[in-house]
Design a protein around this motif. Structure first.
Motif, mmCIF file in Angstrom:
data_model
loop_
_atom_site.group_PDB
_atom_site.id
_atom_site.type_symbol
_atom_site.label_atom_id
_atom_site.label_comp_id
_atom_site.label_asym_id
_atom_site.label_seq_id
_atom_site.Cartn_x
_atom_site.Cartn_y
_atom_site.Cartn_z
ATOM 1 N N LEU A 31 13.288 2.322 5.803
ATOM 2 C CA LEU A 31 12.289 3.037 5.000
ATOM 3 C C LEU A 31 11.860 2.211 3.790
ATOM 4 N N ALA A 32 12.816 1.507 3.171
ATOM 5 C CA ALA A 32 12.469 0.656 2.028
ATOM 6 C C ALA A 32 11.574 -0.500 2.481
ATOM 7 N N THR A 33 11.861 -1.044 3.659
ATOM 8 C CA THR A 33 11.054 -2.140 4.191
ATOM 9 C C THR A 33 9.599 -1.708 4.384
ATOM 10 N N ALA A 34 9.405 -0.568 5.015
ATOM 11 C CA ALA A 34 8.042 -0.072 5.246
ATOM 12 C C ALA A 34 7.344 0.272 3.934
ATOM 13 N N SER A 35 8.078 0.853 2.988
ATOM 14 C CA SER A 35 7.484 1.206 1.693
ATOM 15 C C SER A 35 7.036 -0.031 0.928
ATOM 16 N N LEU A 36 7.868 -1.085 0.965
ATOM 17 C CA LEU A 36 7.506 -2.325 0.272
ATOM 18 C C LEU A 36 6.239 -2.926 0.864
ATOM 19 N N TRP A 37 6.135 -2.903 2.189
ATOM 20 C CA TRP A 37 4.938 -3.455 2.825
ATOM 21 C C TRP A 37 3.681 -2.731 2.349
ATOM 22 N N ILE A 38 3.753 -1.413 2.257
ATOM 23 C CA ILE A 38 2.594 -0.631 1.814
ATOM 24 C C ILE A 38 2.249 -0.946 0.362
ATOM 25 N N LEU A 39 3.260 -1.092 -0.483
ATOM 26 C CA LEU A 39 3.010 -1.432 -1.895
ATOM 27 C C LEU A 39 2.306 -2.780 -2.015
ATOM 28 N N LEU A 40 2.737 -3.749 -1.210
ATOM 29 C CA LEU A 40 2.096 -5.065 -1.257
ATOM 30 C C LEU A 40 0.669 -4.999 -0.721
ATOM 31 N N GLU A 41 0.455 -4.247 0.342
ATOM 32 C CA GLU A 41 -0.904 -4.079 0.864
ATOM 33 C C GLU A 41 -1.816 -3.434 -0.172
ATOM 34 N N ALA A 42 -1.333 -2.362 -0.785
ATOM 35 C CA ALA A 42 -2.145 -1.640 -1.770
ATOM 36 C C ALA A 42 -2.409 -2.500 -2.999
ATOM 37 N N GLY A 43 -1.404 -3.280 -3.404
ATOM 38 C CA GLY A 43 -1.587 -4.162 -4.551
ATOM 39 C C GLY A 43 -2.634 -5.228 -4.282
ATOM 40 N N HIS A 44 -2.598 -5.817 -3.095
ATOM 41 C CA HIS A 44 -3.596 -6.819 -2.726
ATOM 42 C C HIS A 44 -4.985 -6.185 -2.662
ATOM 43 N N ALA A 45 -5.064 -4.984 -2.113
ATOM 44 C CA ALA A 45 -6.358 -4.302 -1.994
ATOM 45 C C ALA A 45 -6.957 -3.974 -3.355
ATOM 46 N N ALA A 46 -6.092 -3.814 -4.375
ATOM 47 C CA ALA A 46 -6.576 -3.452 -5.706
ATOM 48 C C ALA A 46 -7.146 -4.643 -6.471
ATOM 49 N N LEU A 47 -6.903 -5.860 -5.991
ATOM 50 C CA LEU A 47 -7.430 -7.039 -6.684
ATOM 51 C C LEU A 47 -8.925 -7.165 -6.409
ATOM 52 N N PRO A 48 -9.753 -7.281 -7.454
ATOM 53 C CA PRO A 48 -11.197 -7.397 -7.231
ATOM 54 C C PRO A 48 -11.550 -8.698 -6.520
ATOM 55 N N MET A 49 -12.526 -8.617 -5.626
ATOM 56 C CA MET A 49 -13.063 -9.755 -4.884
ATOM 57 C C MET A 49 -12.020 -10.451 -4.019
ATOM 58 N N SER A 50 -10.901 -9.747 -3.714
ATOM 59 C CA SER A 50 -9.913 -10.314 -2.807
ATOM 60 C C SER A 50 -10.232 -9.878 -1.381
ATOM 61 N N LEU A 51 -9.498 -10.412 -0.433
ATOM 62 C CA LEU A 51 -9.747 -10.105 0.969
ATOM 63 C C LEU A 51 -8.441 -9.682 1.629
ATOM 64 N N PRO A 52 -8.023 -8.433 1.414
ATOM 65 C CA PRO A 52 -6.761 -7.987 2.007
ATOM 66 C C PRO A 52 -6.888 -7.781 3.506
ATOM 67 N N ASN A 53 -5.795 -7.980 4.211
ATOM 68 C CA ASN A 53 -5.771 -7.611 5.634
ATOM 69 C C ASN A 53 -4.704 -6.545 5.805
ATOM 70 N N ILE A 54 -5.157 -5.339 6.094
ATOM 71 C CA ILE A 54 -4.289 -4.166 6.133
ATOM 72 C C ILE A 54 -3.931 -3.892 7.584
ATOM 73 N N ILE A 55 -2.644 -3.894 7.889
ATOM 74 C CA ILE A 55 -2.209 -3.829 9.280
ATOM 75 C C ILE A 55 -2.635 -2.516 9.948
ATOM 76 N N GLY A 56 -2.735 -1.448 9.168
ATOM 77 C CA GLY A 56 -3.188 -0.182 9.742
ATOM 78 C C GLY A 56 -4.615 -0.240 10.252
ATOM 79 N N ASP A 57 -5.433 -1.134 9.685
ATOM 80 C CA ASP A 57 -6.820 -1.259 10.122
ATOM 81 C C ASP A 57 -6.936 -1.861 11.515
ATOM 82 N N THR A 58 -5.865 -2.448 12.035
ATOM 83 C CA THR A 58 -5.931 -3.040 13.377
ATOM 84 C C THR A 58 -5.955 -1.964 14.457
ATOM 85 N N GLN A 59 -5.611 -0.726 14.107
ATOM 86 C CA GLN A 59 -5.528 0.349 15.101
ATOM 87 C C GLN A 59 -6.843 1.098 15.225
ATOM 88 N N HIS A 60 -7.906 0.349 15.495
ATOM 89 C CA HIS A 60 -9.209 0.992 15.638
ATOM 90 C C HIS A 60 -9.321 1.785 16.932
#
Length: 284
Positions: A31-60
């Motif tokens: 559970l800690a592993t999954a939570s950390l991944w989400i925190l890092l994804e959200a942190g990257h997404a919050a950076l302006p003009m960055s290009l995050p790749n969110i693993i959940g978006d692959t499930q189109h």
């Protein structure tokens, strides 16, 4: 730019890997592993003009996609990493070690059942014409630099649009033409030439309030009324000359449908579409 992006991705993965190594066997349920991944994804997404790749978006097109109705793309990411981490911890051990993988599976099934309750009701249907000129970069660049090529993109989009049957909405992509709205009347003239069967039209356009403040915008034009929204998340160095928009609103079609517009990178990040629905009342 791309070397910087690669370094950002590498740093994010390195932090995650070191932290998981530090968790060791104390994170038996991952559970800690999954939570950390989400925190890092959200942190990257919050950076302006960055290009995050969110693993959940692959499930189109995945069976867990309905989980997004409860927790957006973040919940999908969490379930995927949670399951993968448990499998990784069990790998090479006795078959009984895989029993814990049942936890995210059962949790996902319960959440999918709950998500089915929130399935949106089917709304009215619209006939939408999507026009993508397929213009290569060299031609688009030449249309900006060479007066003899300036009208070529417009001719392509006009021809493709006029070949459509009657529709309720025509959509052109982001910044399709080398014209700036309000300068020379070229963009306005092209839209005026399109027949009523090809309106309203939603198109990208560069819009300037003053010469030094230019927006990458979207225009909904129905022949009489103009409605605008501006791109809020600009892309890397390619749009440093543009001003980011700050408004949050939907565009109203003549039939009463509210359109929410996302541009480019905004489609990757959850909050843009979510806010358009929850705060701006977008139907589509």
């Amino acid at each position: 730019v791309f070397v910087t992006l690669a370094c950002a991705y590498a740093l994010e993965r390195a932090v995650f890997t070191l932290a998981v190594r530090w968790f060791g066997k104390h994170d038996d349920w991952a559970l800690a592993t999954a939570s950390l991944w989400i925190l890092l994804e959200a942190g990257h997404a919050a950076l302006p003009m960055s290009l995050p790749n969110i693993i959940g978006d692959t499930q189109h097109d995945g069976f867990i996609l309905p989980l997004a109705r409860l927790g957006g793309t973040w919940l999908i990411s969490f379930v995927m990493v949670w399951t993968a981490a448990l499998i990784a911890r069990a790998w090479g051990h006795r078959p009984a070690a895989f029993q814990r993988v049942a936890a995210p599976v059962l949790c996902s099934l319960m959440l999918l059942g709950l998500a089915s309750v929130y399935t949106p009701a089917r709304g009215k249907e619209l006939k939408v014409g999507l026009v993508q000129g397929g213009i290569p970069s060299w031609l688009y660049q030449r249309s900006h630099a060479d007066a003899q090529w300036r009208d070529v993109p417009a001719q392509i989009y006009q021809h493709l649009t006029e070949s459509l049957p009657a529709t309720d909405l025509v959509i052109w992509p982001e910044a399709p033409l080398p014209y700036r709205w309000g300068e020379g009347g070229e963009f306005e003239g092209l839209l005026a030439e399109l027949g009523d069967g090809h309106r309203p039209i939603l198109t990208g356009a560069f819009r300037a309030e003053v010469s030094s403040i230019v927006y990458n915008a979207a225009l909904l034009f129905d022949g009489e009324r103009e409605q605008w929204v501006d791109k809020r998340r600009l892309a890397l160095e390619a749009e440093l000359w543009l001003t980011p928009g700050s408004g949050l609103e939907s565009l109203l079609m003549p039939n009463g449908t509210h359109l929410g517009v996302v541009f480019c990178l905004e489609s990757v990040l959850p909050r843009y579409a979510r806010e358009l629905v929850s705060r701006a009342g977008a139907d589509l």
